[in-house]
Design a protein around this motif. Sequence first.
Motif, PDB file in Angstrom:
ATOM      1  N   HIS A 127       0.817  -1.214   0.000  1.00  0.00           N
ATOM      2  CA  HIS A 127       0.000   0.000   0.000  1.00  0.00           C
ATOM      3  C   HIS A 127       0.851   1.265   0.000  1.00  0.00           C
ATOM      4  CE1 HIS A 127      -3.394   2.629   0.797  1.00  0.00           C
ATOM      5  NE2 HIS A 127      -2.746   3.138   1.827  1.00  0.00           N
ATOM      6  N   ILE A 128       2.036   1.197   0.601  1.00  0.00           N
ATOM      7  CA  ILE A 128       2.875   2.392   0.704  1.00  0.00           C
ATOM      8  C   ILE A 128       3.846   2.518  -0.468  1.00  0.00           C
ATOM      9  CG2 ILE A 128       2.710   2.403   3.216  1.00  0.00           C
ATOM     10  CD1 ILE A 128       5.462   1.155   3.355  1.00  0.00           C
ATOM     11  N   ILE A 129       3.832   1.552  -1.383  1.00  0.00           N
ATOM     12  CA  ILE A 129       4.690   1.615  -2.567  1.00  0.00           C
ATOM     13  C   ILE A 129       3.943   2.370  -3.656  1.00  0.00           C
ATOM     14  CG2 ILE A 129       5.960   0.271  -4.280  1.00  0.00           C
ATOM     15  CD1 ILE A 129       6.076  -2.013  -2.282  1.00  0.00           C
ATOM     16  N   SER A 130       4.636   3.207  -4.388  1.00  0.00           N
ATOM     17  CA  SER A 130       3.995   3.995  -5.435  1.00  0.00           C
ATOM     18  C   SER A 130       3.473   3.082  -6.544  1.00  0.00           C
ATOM     19  CB  SER A 130       4.979   5.014  -6.018  1.00  0.00           C
ATOM     20  OG  SER A 130       5.996   4.353  -6.749  1.00  0.00           O
ATOM     21  N   LEU A 131       2.406   3.542  -7.188  1.00  0.00           N
ATOM     22  CA  LEU A 131       1.817   2.762  -8.277  1.00  0.00           C
ATOM     23  C   LEU A 131       2.760   2.641  -9.465  1.00  0.00           C
ATOM     24  CD1 LEU A 131      -1.926   3.860  -8.330  1.00  0.00           C
ATOM     25  CD2 LEU A 131      -1.054   1.548  -8.053  1.00  0.00           C
ATOM     26  N   VAL A 132       3.643   3.603  -9.640  1.00  0.00           N
ATOM     27  CA  VAL A 132       4.614   3.507 -10.732  1.00  0.00           C
ATOM     28  C   VAL A 132       5.550   2.326 -10.498  1.00  0.00           C
ATOM     29  CG1 VAL A 132       6.505   4.673 -11.917  1.00  0.00           C
ATOM     30  CG2 VAL A 132       4.491   5.977 -11.205  1.00  0.00           C
ATOM     31  N   SER A 133       6.072   2.203  -9.288  1.00  0.00           N
ATOM     32  CA  SER A 133       6.959   1.079  -8.963  1.00  0.00           C
ATOM     33  C   SER A 133       6.221  -0.249  -9.063  1.00  0.00           C
ATOM     34  CB  SER A 133       7.529   1.257  -7.548  1.00  0.00           C
ATOM     35  OG  SER A 133       8.249   2.469  -7.447  1.00  0.00           O
ATOM     36  N   ILE A 134       4.996  -0.272  -8.575  1.00  0.00           N
ATOM     37  CA  ILE A 134       4.204  -1.505  -8.656  1.00  0.00           C
ATOM     38  C   ILE A 134       3.933  -1.886 -10.101  1.00  0.00           C
ATOM     39  CG2 ILE A 134       1.880  -2.406  -8.219  1.00  0.00           C
ATOM     40  CD1 ILE A 134       1.968  -1.057  -5.516  1.00  0.00           C
ATOM     41  N   SER A 135       3.631  -0.911 -10.928  1.00  0.00           N
ATOM     42  CA  SER A 135       3.365  -1.197 -12.344  1.00  0.00           C
ATOM     43  C   SER A 135       4.600  -1.765 -13.030  1.00  0.00           C
ATOM     44  CB  SER A 135       2.905   0.082 -13.052  1.00  0.00           C
ATOM     45  OG  SER A 135       1.719   0.581 -12.477  1.00  0.00           O
ATOM     46  N   MET A 136       5.756  -1.170 -12.767  1.00  0.00           N
ATOM     47  CA  MET A 136       6.988  -1.691 -13.366  1.00  0.00           C
ATOM     48  C   MET A 136       7.282  -3.107 -12.884  1.00  0.00           C
ATOM     49  SD  MET A 136       7.879   0.766 -15.331  1.00  0.00           S
ATOM     50  CE  MET A 136       9.522   0.246 -15.797  1.00  0.00           C
ATOM     51  N   LEU A 137       7.053  -3.368 -11.604  1.00  0.00           N
ATOM     52  CA  LEU A 137       7.284  -4.704 -11.060  1.00  0.00           C
ATOM     53  C   LEU A 137       6.388  -5.729 -11.729  1.00  0.00           C
ATOM     54  CD1 LEU A 137       8.436  -6.678  -8.926  1.00  0.00           C
ATOM     55  CD2 LEU A 137       6.601  -5.903  -7.399  1.00  0.00           C
ATOM     56  N   TRP A 138       5.094  -5.423 -11.838  1.00  0.00           N
ATOM     57  CA  TRP A 138       4.170  -6.389 -12.418  1.00  0.00           C
ATOM     58  C   TRP A 138       4.318  -6.515 -13.930  1.00  0.00           C
ATOM     59  CZ3 TRP A 138       1.241 -10.090 -10.336  1.00  0.00           C
ATOM     60  CH2 TRP A 138       1.057 -10.057  -8.945  1.00  0.00           C
ATOM     61  N   MET A 139       4.825  -5.490 -14.579  1.00  0.00           N
ATOM     62  CA  MET A 139       5.125  -5.630 -16.015  1.00  0.00           C
ATOM     63  C   MET A 139       6.198  -6.686 -16.229  1.00  0.00           C
ATOM     64  SD  MET A 139       4.997  -1.670 -17.357  1.00  0.00           S
ATOM     65  CE  MET A 139       5.611  -2.108 -18.987  1.00  0.00           C
ATOM     66  N   TRP A 140       7.172  -6.730 -15.321  1.00  0.00           N
ATOM     67  CA  TRP A 140       8.195  -7.776 -15.416  1.00  0.00           C
ATOM     68  C   TRP A 140       7.612  -9.136 -15.037  1.00  0.00           C
ATOM     69  CZ3 TRP A 140      10.229 -10.478 -11.077  1.00  0.00           C
ATOM     70  CH2 TRP A 140      11.203 -11.427 -11.414  1.00  0.00           C
ATOM     71  N   ILE A 141       6.819  -9.187 -13.973  1.00  0.00           N
ATOM     72  CA  ILE A 141       6.239 -10.460 -13.542  1.00  0.00           C
ATOM     73  C   ILE A 141       5.345 -11.050 -14.626  1.00  0.00           C
ATOM     74  CG2 ILE A 141       4.636 -11.513 -11.890  1.00  0.00           C
ATOM     75  CD1 ILE A 141       5.687  -9.616  -9.780  1.00  0.00           C
ATOM     76  N   MET A 142       4.610 -10.194 -15.352  1.00  0.00           N
ATOM     77  CA  MET A 142       3.653 -10.671 -16.360  1.00  0.00           C
ATOM     78  C   MET A 142       4.200 -10.640 -17.773  1.00  0.00           C
ATOM     79  SD  MET A 142       0.118  -8.952 -14.982  1.00  0.00           S
ATOM     80  CE  MET A 142      -0.640  -9.496 -13.457  1.00  0.00           C
ATOM     81  N   LEU A 148       8.065 -13.817 -14.434  1.00  0.00           N
ATOM     82  CA  LEU A 148       8.075 -14.808 -13.366  1.00  0.00           C
ATOM     83  C   LEU A 148       6.796 -15.638 -13.350  1.00  0.00           C
ATOM     84  CD1 LEU A 148       9.396 -15.960 -10.770  1.00  0.00           C
ATOM     85  CD2 LEU A 148       8.271 -14.105  -9.512  1.00  0.00           C
ATOM     86  N   LEU A 149       5.676 -15.018 -13.651  1.00  0.00           N
ATOM     87  CA  LEU A 149       4.399 -15.726 -13.596  1.00  0.00           C
ATOM     88  C   LEU A 149       4.320 -16.837 -14.637  1.00  0.00           C
ATOM     89  CD1 LEU A 149       1.806 -15.688 -11.966  1.00  0.00           C
ATOM     90  CD2 LEU A 149       0.859 -14.049 -13.586  1.00  0.00           C
ATOM     91  N   ASN A 150       4.740 -16.541 -15.855  1.00  0.00           N
ATOM     92  CA  ASN A 150       4.725 -17.573 -16.890  1.00  0.00           C
ATOM     93  C   ASN A 150       5.772 -18.646 -16.620  1.00  0.00           C
ATOM     94  OD1 ASN A 150       2.578 -16.701 -18.451  1.00  0.00           O
ATOM     95  ND2 ASN A 150       3.841 -15.383 -19.735  1.00  0.00           N
ATOM     96  N   PHE A 243      -5.796   5.127 -12.998  1.00  0.00           N
ATOM     97  CA  PHE A 243      -5.092   5.724 -14.141  1.00  0.00           C
ATOM     98  C   PHE A 243      -3.666   5.202 -14.291  1.00  0.00           C
ATOM     99  CE2 PHE A 243      -2.175   9.036 -15.688  1.00  0.00           C
ATOM    100  CZ  PHE A 243      -2.636   9.147 -16.992  1.00  0.00           C
ATOM    101  N   GLU A 244      -2.878   5.220 -13.210  1.00  0.00           N
ATOM    102  CA  GLU A 244      -1.438   4.973 -13.323  1.00  0.00           C
ATOM    103  C   GLU A 244      -1.127   3.603 -13.906  1.00  0.00           C
ATOM    104  OE1 GLU A 244      -2.939   6.116 -10.685  1.00  0.00           O
ATOM    105  OE2 GLU A 244      -1.843   7.787  -9.756  1.00  0.00           O
ATOM    106  N   THR A 245      -1.761   2.568 -13.375  1.00  0.00           N
ATOM    107  CA  THR A 245      -1.446   1.219 -13.859  1.00  0.00           C
ATOM    108  C   THR A 245      -1.832   1.047 -15.316  1.00  0.00           C
ATOM    109  OG1 THR A 245      -3.571   0.493 -12.930  1.00  0.00           O
ATOM    110  CG2 THR A 245      -1.596   0.137 -11.597  1.00  0.00           C
ATOM    111  N   ILE A 246      -2.939   1.620 -15.714  1.00  0.00           N
ATOM    112  CA  ILE A 246      -3.366   1.517 -17.117  1.00  0.00           C
ATOM    113  C   ILE A 246      -2.420   2.296 -18.020  1.00  0.00           C
ATOM    114  CG2 ILE A 246      -5.205   2.119 -18.742  1.00  0.00           C
ATOM    115  CD1 ILE A 246      -7.195   1.573 -16.504  1.00  0.00           C
TER     116      ILE A 246
END
Length: 307
Positions: A127-142, A148-150, A243-246
């Motif tokens: 919750h305290i991590i910025s959405l920009v960092s989370i988006s970059m992390l999940w772009m790599w995971i997905m 990592l997910l695949n 908005f940010e994640t999209i």
Amino acid sequence: MVKVALDTEKRTAGKQRMWSWEKLRPYAMISPAIVIFSLFFLYPIGYMIFLSFHDWNFISPTKEFVGTANFTYLATDTEFREVVRNSFIYTFFVVFLTIGLSLLVALWLNRSGAIYSFMQASIFSPHIISLVSISMLWMWIMDTDYGLLNWLLSLFGIEAVPWLTSPDYALAALILVAVWKGLGFNTLVFIAGLQSVPRDLYEAAELDQTPPWRRFWRITVPMLSPTLFFLTIIGVINSFQVFETINLMTSGGPINSTNTFVYYIYEYGFRFFKIGYASAAGVVLLVVLAILTAVYFQVLSKRVHYR
């Protein structure tokens, strides 16, 4: 006599001034908040409504009045209908899954002990991590090829899934990210609500040999109704404003499958410079949120049990 009369008159005038100040002081104290609220909330809304009836490219010094033409085009635009559908689907699943999962996790973590305190802090950390960092992390995971997910799916013989590049999976992927980020905040709020439930209610239920599932529905859920009420309305408003994640992960694609209200407004306003049309979409979003909020309060506010 004259001196006494003058003194009496001065005291009366002083009391009147004090009385007038006592009446004006509350308004003087809240005036800074009113000014800030009007400047940064009421004025932008009013100006957005004004622009929705005009055609403006953000550069021209003049604005052409077009009446309801922007709203008429919105009503006939198939792309906008997809945006509305995506927004409602995204909001429904994000709110439903986040609240449901966080309630289950809160019931599990509502215990004393160092391990449970550590788990609470760990779950809250996204919750305290910025959405920009989370988006970059999940772009790599997905990522389809190196994510990592695949890679985990390949261990079970499952073919790679195009999480962010296929219209069949992209919206679900964004829902997964939103649920992951919102889980920690909702969980801690639920834990606070659970800890405020009077223990004597559970003790009385145990003396009556009430089954656990009945205790949950008859005691826990009614006592958590203010928490559920708060988290649901906040979740709906935040989900409609995503908005940010999209913007970072899908840019509204593929094939408009993840385009939602705010990104649609941003795209037409700051990429295509159709400010009037974007403002009309913003007015529609404002009306949708107002209607949903009013209906929500009207239907569910009487079911909330305040202690």
